[in-house]
Design a protein around this motif. Sequence first.
Motif, PDB file in Angstrom:
ATOM      1  N   GLN A  10      -6.651   7.413  -3.483  1.00  0.00           N
ATOM      2  CA  GLN A  10      -6.424   8.010  -4.631  1.00  0.00           C
ATOM      3  C   GLN A  10      -5.543   9.398  -4.209  1.00  0.00           C
ATOM      4  N   PRO A  11      -4.581   9.901  -5.399  1.00  0.00           N
ATOM      5  CA  PRO A  11      -4.117  11.080  -5.110  1.00  0.00           C
ATOM      6  C   PRO A  11      -5.191  12.359  -4.719  1.00  0.00           C
ATOM      7  N   GLY A  12      -4.957  12.969  -3.608  1.00  0.00           N
ATOM      8  CA  GLY A  12      -5.819  14.236  -3.223  1.00  0.00           C
ATOM      9  C   GLY A  12      -6.674  13.697  -2.192  1.00  0.00           C
ATOM     10  N   LEU A  30      -1.870  14.815   3.267  1.00  0.00           N
ATOM     11  CA  LEU A  30      -2.437  14.707   1.757  1.00  0.00           C
ATOM     12  C   LEU A  30      -1.819  13.716   1.116  1.00  0.00           C
ATOM     13  N   ILE A  31      -2.573  12.746   0.483  1.00  0.00           N
ATOM     14  CA  ILE A  31      -1.756  11.774  -0.273  1.00  0.00           C
ATOM     15  C   ILE A  31      -1.637  12.307  -1.798  1.00  0.00           C
ATOM     16  N   GLU A  32      -0.485  12.425  -1.872  1.00  0.00           N
ATOM     17  CA  GLU A  32       0.145  12.984  -3.233  1.00  0.00           C
ATOM     18  C   GLU A  32       0.027  12.140  -4.623  1.00  0.00           C
ATOM     19  N   GLU A  33       0.785  10.645  -3.960  1.00  0.00           N
ATOM     20  CA  GLU A  33       0.899   9.523  -5.129  1.00  0.00           C
ATOM     21  C   GLU A  33       0.465   8.567  -4.325  1.00  0.00           C
ATOM     22  N   VAL A  34      -0.055   7.650  -5.034  1.00  0.00           N
ATOM     23  CA  VAL A  34      -0.497   6.059  -4.829  1.00  0.00           C
ATOM     24  C   VAL A  34       0.332   5.292  -5.597  1.00  0.00           C
ATOM     25  N   PRO A  41      -1.607   0.814  -0.339  1.00  0.00           N
ATOM     26  CA  PRO A  41      -0.402   1.462   0.025  1.00  0.00           C
ATOM     27  C   PRO A  41       0.800   0.717  -0.740  1.00  0.00           C
ATOM     28  N   PRO A  42       1.842   1.563  -0.684  1.00  0.00           N
ATOM     29  CA  PRO A  42       2.361   2.614  -0.203  1.00  0.00           C
ATOM     30  C   PRO A  42       1.756   3.934  -0.816  1.00  0.00           C
ATOM     31  N   PHE A  57       3.565   3.217   4.648  1.00  0.00           N
ATOM     32  CA  PHE A  57       2.723   2.289   4.667  1.00  0.00           C
ATOM     33  C   PHE A  57       1.985   2.287   5.932  1.00  0.00           C
ATOM     34  N   PRO A  58       0.666   2.580   5.924  1.00  0.00           N
ATOM     35  CA  PRO A  58      -0.126   3.138   7.248  1.00  0.00           C
ATOM     36  C   PRO A  58      -0.426   1.816   7.825  1.00  0.00           C
TER      37      PRO A  58
END
Length: 109
Positions: A10-12, A30-34, A41-42, A57-58
Amino acid sequence: MFGGPVMYAQPGDWLIVEGGANRGPTRRGLIEEVHSRDGSPPYLVHWSDTGHRALTFPGPDAYVLSSVQLREREQRAAARFAALRRELPHPAISAESTSEPGTTTQGTR
């Protein structure tokens, strides 16, 4: 067919990509958007080492940690490092090694 673990975020949250001898250093972003409803992903990731943002895409060398999990992990690593430093022998610091180059210390003879 792919049978590996499914990644959710999730974002954050933080995306960690493990490094290695042939892959370079471990990276954090830092994941800003899902970009999916289920958290898979992505992800739009803001990479801490470069400051760049990228749709990512991890791969199998990546995993997700929450901010709390990452903070706890870093605190454990810092505690282990501090314990190791306490266990290592430390050479005595001489007056010569702490003085400025080109200066002399005055003493009595």
